[in-house]
Design an enzyme around this catalytic site. Structure first.
Site, mmCIF file in Angstrom:
data_model
loop_
_atom_site.group_PDB
_atom_site.id
_atom_site.type_symbol
_atom_site.label_atom_id
_atom_site.label_comp_id
_atom_site.label_asym_id
_atom_site.label_seq_id
_atom_site.Cartn_x
_atom_site.Cartn_y
_atom_site.Cartn_z
ATOM 1 N N CYS A 147 -25.275 73.588 58.154
ATOM 2 C CA CYS A 147 -24.980 73.562 56.715
ATOM 3 C C CYS A 147 -24.489 74.941 56.260
ATOM 4 O O CYS A 147 -25.152 75.955 56.495
ATOM 5 C CB CYS A 147 -26.277 73.200 55.986
ATOM 6 S SG CYS A 147 -26.162 73.202 54.216
ATOM 7 N N GLU A 169 -18.563 61.466 50.550
ATOM 8 C CA GLU A 169 -19.647 60.489 50.761
ATOM 9 C C GLU A 169 -19.203 59.092 50.319
ATOM 10 O O GLU A 169 -19.636 58.091 50.862
ATOM 11 C CB GLU A 169 -20.891 60.910 49.965
ATOM 12 C CG GLU A 169 -21.450 62.249 50.399
ATOM 13 C CD GLU A 169 -22.650 62.140 51.312
ATOM 14 O OE1 GLU A 169 -23.281 61.100 51.324
ATOM 15 O OE2 GLU A 169 -22.929 63.122 52.026
ATOM 16 N N HIS A 179 -18.633 68.916 54.811
ATOM 17 C CA HIS A 179 -17.914 67.675 54.492
ATOM 18 C C HIS A 179 -16.391 67.833 54.510
ATOM 19 O O HIS A 179 -15.669 66.846 54.642
ATOM 20 C CB HIS A 179 -18.293 67.183 53.098
ATOM 21 C CG HIS A 179 -19.666 66.601 53.012
ATOM 22 N ND1 HIS A 179 -20.792 67.314 53.371
ATOM 23 C CD2 HIS A 179 -20.098 65.381 52.614
ATOM 24 C CE1 HIS A 179 -21.858 66.546 53.185
ATOM 25 N NE2 HIS A 179 -21.466 65.374 52.730
ATOM 26 N N ASP A 239 -28.851 69.961 58.922
ATOM 27 C CA ASP A 239 -27.955 70.040 57.771
ATOM 28 C C ASP A 239 -28.705 69.445 56.589
ATOM 29 O O ASP A 239 -29.730 68.777 56.762
ATOM 30 C CB ASP A 239 -26.666 69.252 58.038
ATOM 31 C CG ASP A 239 -25.733 69.270 56.830
ATOM 32 O OD1 ASP A 239 -25.542 70.355 56.247
ATOM 33 O OD2 ASP A 239 -25.204 68.208 56.447
ATOM 34 N N SER A 240 -28.170 69.652 55.405
ATOM 35 C CA SER A 240 -28.787 69.059 54.218
ATOM 36 C C SER A 240 -28.661 67.533 54.248
ATOM 37 O O SER A 240 -29.324 66.840 53.493
ATOM 38 C CB SER A 240 -28.123 69.616 52.964
ATOM 39 O OG SER A 240 -26.728 69.405 53.020
ATOM 40 N N CYS A 299 -17.577 74.070 54.028
ATOM 41 C CA CYS A 299 -18.601 73.052 53.733
ATOM 42 C C CYS A 299 -18.468 71.976 54.797
ATOM 43 O O CYS A 299 -17.352 71.605 55.188
ATOM 44 C CB CYS A 299 -18.355 72.465 52.347
ATOM 45 S SG CYS A 299 -19.379 71.043 51.976
HETATM 46 N N1 DGL Z 1 -24.041 70.646 53.888
HETATM 47 C C1 DGL Z 1 -23.637 71.310 52.665
HETATM 48 C C2 DGL Z 1 -22.780 72.530 53.044
HETATM 49 O O1 DGL Z 1 -22.178 72.591 54.086
HETATM 50 C C3 DGL Z 1 -22.867 70.388 51.751
HETATM 51 C C4 DGL Z 1 -23.721 69.339 51.068
HETATM 52 C C5 DGL Z 1 -24.796 69.949 50.192
HETATM 53 O O2 DGL Z 1 -24.510 70.458 49.081
HETATM 54 O O3 DGL Z 1 -25.949 69.935 50.607
HETATM 55 O O4 DGL Z 1 -22.714 73.452 52.284
#
Ligand code: DGL
Length: 285
Positions: free
Chosen positions: A72, A151, A185, A9-10, A183
């Site tokens: 992600c 976050e 999060h 993931d990012s 997303c």
């Molecule tokens: N992990 C990213 C997503 O699911 C969210 C956070 C980011 O912008 O990197 O799109």
């Protein structure tokens, strides 16, 4: 089959997928990479998202992974096809499983999708949904502020509720009966989102659906771990492990053990993969 499942993931958010995966497949070994040095991906260009995704996959390949889960949504929206071409193992993204469940769940065909700006701009969920149910009407809404709120741990306070009200006004007006949390999060905001959209709107957690999809794909490819021992889990990040440990345990619902920081620049230098990346990016753009 003792090989681990690779997940990237990012940053931290993909742990929502790990959580579901551990629940569903407790015997599986998992290697997770969170690109905390380069997060967020949701505000980046498609090319950069593709490049980062290939580099993350290359990092995970060192562990002889048997499948790759792109946890992600943003990376799944832009890089899944490239990764699929590049790797010789099954590659699973979060968009398709989420879209499939939304289509199955929605009675009216009015489906909302919330995600990062890049995910919504890619129209990845729209495409999947329209492919499965051409008469569906899809209402997409970019919610760039939500990642920061999560976050920060502001999961249900008045700032978060006001922000959600603003972002969700249009999908509510469109009378959606199903909302995809597109997303990593957003599952943490489920309670707050329910308060805003009302109990009659079904929320789809792509993480949960992806874990199910991964199980099916492993089963189909005869890749499920056969012994009954609990799996091991290793976590790598490209920056600040302390923050990942603190916030990540909130995502995961349990303490994070076996966490290491990798010097990603050094790693990239050591594999000298510029040629491969350029070729793949060139082929696909
Ligand atoms: N992990 C990213 C997503 O699911 C969210 C956070 C980011 O912008 O990197 O799109």
């Amino acid at each position: 089959m003792e090989k681990p499942i690779g997940i990237f993931d990012s940053g931290i958010g993909g742990l929502t997928v790990v959580k579901e995966l551990i629940k569903l497949l407790p015997h599986e070994n998992i290697v997770y990479f969170g690109d905390t040095a380069r997060v967020p991906y949701g505000t980046k260009s498609p090319r950069l998202i593709q490049q980062y995704s290939l580099e993350n996959a290359e990092f995970l390949r060192q562990f002889d992974i048997k499948t790759l889960i792109v946890a992600c949504n943003t990376a799944s929206s832009y890089a899944l096809d490239i990764l699929d071409k590049y790797l010789e193992i099954p590659v699973i993204g979060v968009v398709k499983p989420g879209a499939e469940t939304a289509v199955r769940t929605s009675k009216t065909g009015h489906i909302g999708v919330i995600g990062t700006t890049a995910t919504i701009n890619s129209a990845s969920y729209h495409r999947e949904i329209e492919h499965l149910r051409p008469q569906a009407s899809v209402s997409g809404q970019a919610c760039p502020l939500l990642v920061s709120l999560v976050e920060e741990g502001w999961l249900d306070n008045e700032v978060t509720l006001l922000t959600l009200k603003k972002y969700l006004a249009e999908p509510i007006q469109e009378k959606i009966d199903t909302l995809i949390l597109g997303c990593t999060h957003y599952p943490l905001l489920s309670e707050a989102i329910k308060k805003v959209v009302g109990g009659q709107v079904r929320l789809i957690d792509s993480g949960k659906e992806t874990a199910q999809a991964a199980r099916l794909i492993l089963e189909k490819n005869d890749l499920l771990k056969k012994d009954g021992q609990s799996g091991w889990h290793r976590y790598f990040v490209s920056d600040i492990p302390a923050k990942f440990e603190e916030i990540g345990s909130r995502f995961l619902g349990e303490p994070i053990r076996n966490l290491e920081r990798v010097d990603f620049d050094r790693f990239l230098g050591s594999v000298n993969q510029e040629k491969i990346l350029n070729r793949i990016l060139h082929e696909n753009n």
